[in-house]
Enzyme design. Structure first.
Site, PDB file in Angstrom:
ATOM      1  N   ASP A  96       6.580  12.825   2.427  1.00 32.91           N
ATOM      2  CA  ASP A  96       6.008  12.888   3.768  1.00 32.91           C
ATOM      3  C   ASP A  96       6.148  14.298   4.316  1.00 32.91           C
ATOM      4  O   ASP A  96       7.255  14.855   4.305  1.00 32.91           O
ATOM      5  CB  ASP A  96       6.721  11.923   4.723  1.00 32.91           C
ATOM      6  N   ASP A 108       7.870   8.756  -2.473  1.00 33.93           N
ATOM      7  CA  ASP A 108       7.172   8.938  -1.203  1.00 33.93           C
ATOM      8  C   ASP A 108       7.470  10.345  -0.727  1.00 33.93           C
ATOM      9  O   ASP A 108       8.644  10.716  -0.605  1.00 33.93           O
ATOM     10  CB  ASP A 108       7.669   7.903  -0.187  1.00 33.93           C
ATOM     11  N   ARG A 152       8.583   1.859  -3.628  1.00 33.94           N
ATOM     12  CA  ARG A 152       7.758   2.924  -4.207  1.00 33.94           C
ATOM     13  C   ARG A 152       8.555   3.785  -5.173  1.00 33.94           C
ATOM     14  O   ARG A 152       9.758   3.926  -5.033  1.00 33.94           O
ATOM     15  CB  ARG A 152       7.126   3.787  -3.129  1.00 33.94           C
ATOM     16  N   ARG A 185       2.930   6.889  -8.214  1.00 30.73           N
ATOM     17  CA  ARG A 185       2.647   6.249  -6.925  1.00 30.73           C
ATOM     18  C   ARG A 185       1.151   6.053  -6.749  1.00 30.73           C
ATOM     19  O   ARG A 185       0.367   6.982  -6.929  1.00 30.73           O
ATOM     20  CB  ARG A 185       3.179   7.120  -5.787  1.00 30.73           C
TER      21      ARG A 185
END
Length: 171
Positions: free
Chosen positions: A103, A101, A98, A87
């Protein structure tokens, strides 16, 4: 908070390549983060893209970590893991496709608003793809400044959230 153990929840998503395999490998990688222990991970869910909708469906999950890393240290470790999986946040379309990811959704019951670090995740209460797996592993989860996560999810359309399997044992 560095030094004391806190519980953090991390949202995972991918829609390029073998996204399910990537998420399984990323969950394993989170289990190797320094001064952290992977406590639990949700099932994998297939969900439509959010934000930029003209792209492949995402595979999403949530992991529960016990960590002694400060929130900014944990975020840096997560961003390093994203880079290991290919990424490049600097060269990516916001909410676009992507490889991975990660988070930081929740960090204990803290509210953090710093450049590059916002906890709870600012869109958590609007994202069924994060709330459904979060509630699977933490049914009593609370979003600081919002309230119970189950209240947030009750206001969302869940019809497009599909578990890929019964549990992680069948992955």
């Amino acid at each position: 908070m560095s030094g004391s153990k806190v519980v953090a929840f991390v949202g995972l998503g991918a829609n390029l390549g073998d996204a399910a395999l990537t998420l399984r490998q990323a969950i394993d990688a989170m289990g190797r983060l320094p001064r952290s222990k992977l406590m639990q991970a949700s099932r994998l869910y297939r969900t439509p893209a959010w934000g930029v909708e003209d792209q492949p469906d995402f595979i999403n999950a949530v992991a529960k970590l016990e960590t002694q890393l400060a929130a900014h240290e944990l975020l840096e470790a997560l961003l390093a893991t994203e880079r290991e999986f290919g990424r490049d946040r600097l060269d990516a379309t916001r909410w676009g496709p992507r490889t991975l990811d990660l988070d930081l959704l929740l960090y204990a019951d803290e509210v953090i608003d710093q450049p590059g670090l916002h906890v709870p995740h600012p869109h958590l209460h609007q994202r069924a793809f994060a709330l459904v797996p979060l509630l699977e592993i933490a049914p009593e989860a609370r979003i600081p400044g919002y309230g119970p996560a189950r209240d947030a999810v009750s206001e969302l359309d869940l019809s497009n959230i599909q578990p890929l399997c019964v549990d992680n044992e069948t992955l």
